[in-house]
Each structure stands twice: as structure tokens, then as C-alpha cells.
Design a protein around this motif. Sequence first.
Motif, PDB file in Angstrom:
ATOM      1  N   GLU A 297       0.836  -1.043  -0.119  1.00 25.61           N
ATOM      2  CA  GLU A 297       0.046   0.326  -0.404  1.00 25.61           C
ATOM      3  C   GLU A 297       1.188   0.622  -0.157  1.00 25.61           C
ATOM      4  O   GLU A 297      -0.114   2.242  -1.000  1.00 25.61           O
ATOM      5  N   ILE A 298       2.203   1.177   0.494  1.00 29.03           N
ATOM      6  CA  ILE A 298       2.955   2.501   0.769  1.00 29.03           C
ATOM      7  C   ILE A 298       3.900   2.334  -0.375  1.00 29.03           C
ATOM      8  O   ILE A 298       3.696   3.630  -1.335  1.00 29.03           O
ATOM      9  N   THR A 299       3.952   1.400  -0.958  1.00 26.15           N
ATOM     10  CA  THR A 299       4.588   1.538  -2.703  1.00 26.15           C
ATOM     11  C   THR A 299       3.388   2.553  -3.547  1.00 26.15           C
ATOM     12  O   THR A 299       4.081   3.019  -4.282  1.00 26.15           O
ATOM     13  N   GLU A 300       2.224   1.345  -3.943  1.00 28.32           N
ATOM     14  CA  GLU A 300       1.379   2.607  -3.929  1.00 28.32           C
ATOM     15  C   GLU A 300       0.843   3.422  -4.056  1.00 28.32           C
ATOM     16  O   GLU A 300       0.742   4.344  -4.672  1.00 28.32           O
ATOM     17  N   ILE A 302       3.228   5.783  -3.010  1.00 28.31           N
ATOM     18  CA  ILE A 302       4.414   6.940  -3.072  1.00 28.31           C
ATOM     19  C   ILE A 302       4.662   6.789  -5.016  1.00 28.31           C
ATOM     20  O   ILE A 302       4.537   7.841  -5.601  1.00 28.31           O
ATOM     21  N   GLY A 303       4.108   5.390  -5.426  1.00 31.44           N
ATOM     22  CA  GLY A 303       4.110   5.424  -7.169  1.00 31.44           C
ATOM     23  C   GLY A 303       3.226   6.539  -7.756  1.00 31.44           C
ATOM     24  O   GLY A 303       3.271   6.817  -8.260  1.00 31.44           O
ATOM     25  N   GLY A 304       1.618   6.974  -6.943  1.00 30.30           N
ATOM     26  CA  GLY A 304       0.445   7.330  -7.061  1.00 30.30           C
ATOM     27  C   GLY A 304       1.536   9.156  -7.143  1.00 30.30           C
ATOM     28  O   GLY A 304       1.071  10.329  -7.780  1.00 30.30           O
ATOM     29  N   ALA A 305       1.775   8.991  -5.824  1.00 28.51           N
ATOM     30  CA  ALA A 305       2.037  10.692  -5.837  1.00 28.51           C
ATOM     31  C   ALA A 305       3.370  11.009  -6.424  1.00 28.51           C
ATOM     32  O   ALA A 305       3.296  12.238  -6.760  1.00 28.51           O
ATOM     33  N   SER A 306       4.284   9.796  -7.315  1.00 23.02           N
ATOM     34  CA  SER A 306       5.169  10.184  -8.161  1.00 23.02           C
ATOM     35  C   SER A 306       4.385  10.416  -9.770  1.00 23.02           C
ATOM     36  O   SER A 306       4.937  11.842  -9.944  1.00 23.02           O
ATOM     37  N   ALA A 307       3.149   9.909  -9.997  1.00 17.54           N
ATOM     38  CA  ALA A 307       2.940  10.208 -11.223  1.00 17.54           C
ATOM     39  C   ALA A 307       2.462  11.208 -11.529  1.00 17.54           C
ATOM     40  O   ALA A 307       2.118  12.214 -12.572  1.00 17.54           O
ATOM     41  N   LEU A 308       2.509  11.825  -9.979  1.00 18.97           N
ATOM     42  CA  LEU A 308       1.251  13.423 -10.174  1.00 18.97           C
ATOM     43  C   LEU A 308       2.539  14.738 -10.170  1.00 18.97           C
ATOM     44  O   LEU A 308       2.067  16.019 -10.868  1.00 18.97           O
ATOM     45  N   GLU A 309       3.344  14.385  -9.651  1.00 15.45           N
ATOM     46  CA  GLU A 309       4.436  15.254  -9.798  1.00 15.45           C
ATOM     47  C   GLU A 309       4.873  15.917 -11.567  1.00 15.45           C
ATOM     48  O   GLU A 309       5.077  15.325 -12.311  1.00 15.45           O
TER      49      GLU A 309
END
Length: 309
Positions: A297-300, A302-309
Motif C-alpha cells: 500500500e505504501i509503495t502504491e 508513493i508511486g501515485g504521488a510520483s505520477a502526479l508530479e
Amino acid sequence: MAESLMDIKRRIASTKKTGQITNAMQMVSGAKLTQIEKKSNAYQLYEQKLQDTMGHLVASKIISQYKSTDDEQSQDVMSLDHLLKNRPIKKTGYIVVTSDRGLVGSYNSTIIKATMDLLEKNHQGDKSKFTIIAVGGTGADFFKKRGYNVAYEYRGVEDVPKFLTIQKLVKTCVEMFDAGFFDQLYICHNHHVNSLTSTFKVNELLPISRDIADDINFDNIEDNPNYIIDPSVEVVLQKLVPQYIESIVFGSIMDAKTAEHAASMSAMRTATDNADDLIASLSLKYNRARQEQITTEITEIIGGASALE
């Protein structure tokens, strides 16, 4: 993953409930064991004294003086002739004491296996040469399903047996012996050593044998030493012989029940320990799965946050 965690939680909860049940059964068996051990130890004093008396009567040849007459037939005990005198062995009877219920570990299997080995050794599998008297439902069901001749079965022995309950069993065995259903009778049971150990034991019950005086030195005993028989040898034997037979049967059943309670307590302790081990294993598995889920869940995130940048 969520379903897997839920399944593990259900298994943990179920195992905890099972462990609570087996722990309670262990305590109940422990209480029964303590109760029957006290009664058994007290009874053994009476049993030993009675066996010593019979041994001395055999050693002193008092029993050999017994002469039957036509008016010696008792309402409660059949003719003493058959009980006291050997005859050609055409058929042998075996009283096999097992439990009426399960959850006693290897208690029943030990008795049955040892009895089967004894039957094979003595009779080479010839079922016509022996008959079974089953005390306890487990043994009765086992022998009946395999086509053995079960002449009599007795179920429902109390957790702490009472003397009166075995008198019908003894009377039936004596009547069958006197009628010639078998010419020799043994009783097979588990002997209680301690709470962790029991051993298979076989006692010869009928006819009353000279072997009960094996510990007495015959060479130093004259006829009737220190015994004054009143009113007669016949009357004394009419009372003493049935008491002797009853004492062996009751003592054996008491001993077997003690071993049964010890086996039950040990089996329930093992089951409780196994439940605790399984709970520990499942808890570790649950924690690892939960940790893996959180990491995913944490990985997902972080991955989602990185995609928004």
C-alpha cells in the motif's frame, strides 16, 4: 490479500477456541485421575491382602482338601469344582478392557494391538479357540467388526468404577466358565504406572491357579499352617473364592480406568500445546502477510504521488 488475512484470523480464532476446550478437558481428566488414584491406592491394600490369603491357602494345600458334595451349590456362585480345578483347555476366554470413548491418545490402540499379538501367539489366529468378553465400547466394536466371537460386552463403566457395577460382569463370566463356554479366562488391560506411562498387563483369572503362590516357599510350609478353618473348608471357599475373583476384575478395571484418565490428560495436554504452537505459527504468518500488505500500500501511494508530479 485481505481475504487471506481474514482466513488466517478465522483460523487463529478457531484454534484458540479448540485450545480452550482441550485445556478444560485436560483439567477435568486431571481431576478424575487424582480422584481415582486415591481410591485405587486404597483398594490395592484390600486386593493384596485377599490375594495373599488365597496364595497361602494354595501353598498350604488347604484348597486341595476341598471335596464337593451335591448340596454345595450356591445361588450366587456356581460349583467350586470348576473354579478350583484345572481341566483340558479347549477354549480360552479373554476379558479385554478398553474405553467407551476416544480422545485418549494411544490408550485403546495399545491394548488392542497387544491383545491381538497375544491371540496370535497363543492361538495362531484360530478364532474357534478363543472368545472375547469386551469391557468398553471401543474394544467391543473393534472385535465385532472383524468377526471375532464376542460372547459378552459391558459398556458404560463409570469414570470412578463402583464395586457393585462389576458384580454382574463377574457372575456372567463365572457362569460361562462353569458352563464350559471356555476352560481358561484371562483379563487384559493397561496397567497405570504414572501419568505418562502405562504397560499392557494380563492376569489369569480362572481356574484359580497354583501360580498365585509363586512367591511362597512350598518346601517350608506344612499342611494347614496356622489356619483354623471354621465352620469348614467348603463354606470358607464359597465366600472367599468369589471375593478373590471379584477383587481381580475390579482391581484390573480400576487400574485400566486410572490409565485411561492419565492417557486422556496427556492427550489433551499435547493437543493444547499443539494448538498454542499453531496459533504462534498462524500469528507469525498473519503479521508477515499484514506487513506485506502495508508495504504494498505504501509503495502504491508513493508511486501515485510520483505520477502526479
